[in-house]
Structure formats: structure tokens, C-alpha cells
Design a protein around this motif. Structure first.
Motif, short mmCIF file in Angstrom:
data_model
loop_
_atom_site.label_atom_id
_atom_site.label_comp_id
_atom_site.label_asym_id
_atom_site.label_seq_id
_atom_site.Cartn_x
_atom_site.Cartn_y
_atom_site.Cartn_z
N GLN A 254 0.71 -1.17 0.36
CA GLN A 254 0.08 0.12 0.20
C GLN A 254 1.10 1.29 0.25
OE1 GLN A 254 -2.71 -0.11 -0.62
NE2 GLN A 254 -3.94 -1.52 -0.08
N ALA B 210 4.18 -6.73 -1.34
CA ALA B 210 2.29 -6.86 -1.44
C ALA B 210 2.22 -8.00 -1.88
CB ALA B 210 2.66 -5.90 -3.04
N SER C 274 -1.71 -1.74 -8.94
CA SER C 274 -0.46 -1.59 -7.88
C SER C 274 -0.91 0.01 -6.53
CB SER C 274 0.50 -1.51 -7.84
OG SER C 274 0.29 -0.14 -8.70
N ARG D 149 -3.63 -0.26 -2.98
CA ARG D 149 -3.17 -0.97 -3.92
C ARG D 149 -5.02 -1.90 -4.11
NH1 ARG D 149 0.15 -4.01 -5.55
NH2 ARG D 149 0.43 -6.41 -5.72
#
Length: 184
Positions: A47, A93, A126, A133
């Protein structure tokens, strides 16, 4: 409130602790590796820091109500919010695991294209700056968030999500969330 959320709320960060110690309650619920394992609790990995600081701010100011988050952010300074956000933004991520249903992925892809998810959230979903995201986010969390936007129970700082979610039926929300959660 889920049991995991109760545990998080019980572990309020104390002043004088190192940043990593103060982040422990965040990571307990949202995942130490950036991937949440708790139902309807978003993954924070990948994020953008700017998005995270805004979210922490709206929880602290009770502009968005989620009691564990409101309690955890109560009393945090603006510097605390920035420090937490910068550190959480370093989490990796999440990546999709396992096979995805091609038919559902196509339905979700078409919905994402029609509603231009990639325009605000980036083509690879993203996120950037204050935009989250949404790629490989928890499916149940995405369903919950989209339903809350649609009902206007969840008011964002950008009304475009309410406008988009109002156009989605229940099956479309499920298909879109499936696609985003399994995005590759």
C-alpha cells in the motif's frame, strides 16, 4: 467484532516503545508479511504510504468507524501516523496463489475495464499516492468495501467509489472482488 480484531484492540501501542514494537498490533491483524489472514481485514503489503497515512488519520479522527482502528489510532500524533505509514508501506505486496477460475476472471476483468479501475488504481492495480493497491487484496474485504461504498455506509475522501459501486449488483461485486483478489 472478530476475535482477531479484539486481540488487536487489546494491544494498544504505548509511547516510548520502538516503532517495530508499536507496529505489532497492526501486523497482528493485517499480517506480518503484508498479507492479512483475518476475515474482512485488509492486507497492507504494497500500500502507498500516502494512502495509509490518510486512512490512519480518518480512523483517528473517527471520520471512518471501525472500533479497533479508532482505538488503536486514538492519541497518535501526526508524526506517529507518518512513521507508521512509512514503515507499513515497506511490507511486500501480496501475490496471488493457486489457480483462478478463468470464467470468473474474465467477468471481473470486464467489470474492471468497464468501471476503469486501472485508471485511478494504476493499470496493474498497484495504487499510488492516496489511491490504494487493490491487486491481490483479500476478496472478502473487497466485497465488504464495495458493498459499504454502494450503501454509502463507507464514505471515502473521494466520492467516485460511491458512484462506481452504486452501479454494481451483488453478483458483479462478487466477480469484481474475485478478479482483484486473484489478479496476476
Amino acid at each position: 467484532m472478530a476475535a482477531g480484531a479484539l486481540l488487536c484492540a487489546a494491544a494498544l501501542p504505548a509511547r516510548g516503545q520502538a516503532l517495530q514494537e508499536r507496529l505489532a498490533p497492526c501486523l497482528a491483524c493485517h499480517g506480518e508479511t503484508g498479507r492479512s489472514e483475518n476475515p474482512e481485514v485488509p492486507s497492507l503489503g504494497g500500500q502507498p504510504s500516502a494512502f495509509l497515512v490518510i486512512q490512519l488519520y480518518v480512523f483517528r479522527e473517527r471520520q471512518r468507524i471501525a472500533e479497533p482502528m479508532n482505538q488503536l489510532t486514538k492519541g497518535l500524533t501526526d508524526d506517529d501516523l507518518r512513521s507508521f505509514s512509512d514503515e507499513l508501506a515497506k511490507l511486500p505486496a501480496p501475490v496471488a496463489v493457486g489457480p483462478a477460475d478463468p470464467a470468473r476472471m474474465e467477468k471481473g476483468r470486464a467489470l474492471s475495464a468497464r468501471h476503469r479501475c486501472g485508471f485511478c488504481h494504476n493499470p496493474d492495480l498497484s495504487g499510488h499516492d492516496q489511491i490504494p493497491r487493490i491487486a491481490v487484496q483479500r476478496e472478502d474485504y473487497l466485497v465488504k468495501a464495495l458493498r459499504e461504498y454502494r450503501s454509502q455506509e463507507r464514505r471515502g475522501y473521494d466520492p467516485s467509489m460511491v458512484d462506481i459501486a452504486r452501479q454494481l449488483g451483488d453478483i458483479e461485486i462478487l466477480d469484481l472482488a474475485y478478479y482483484l483478489a486473484n489478479w496476476r
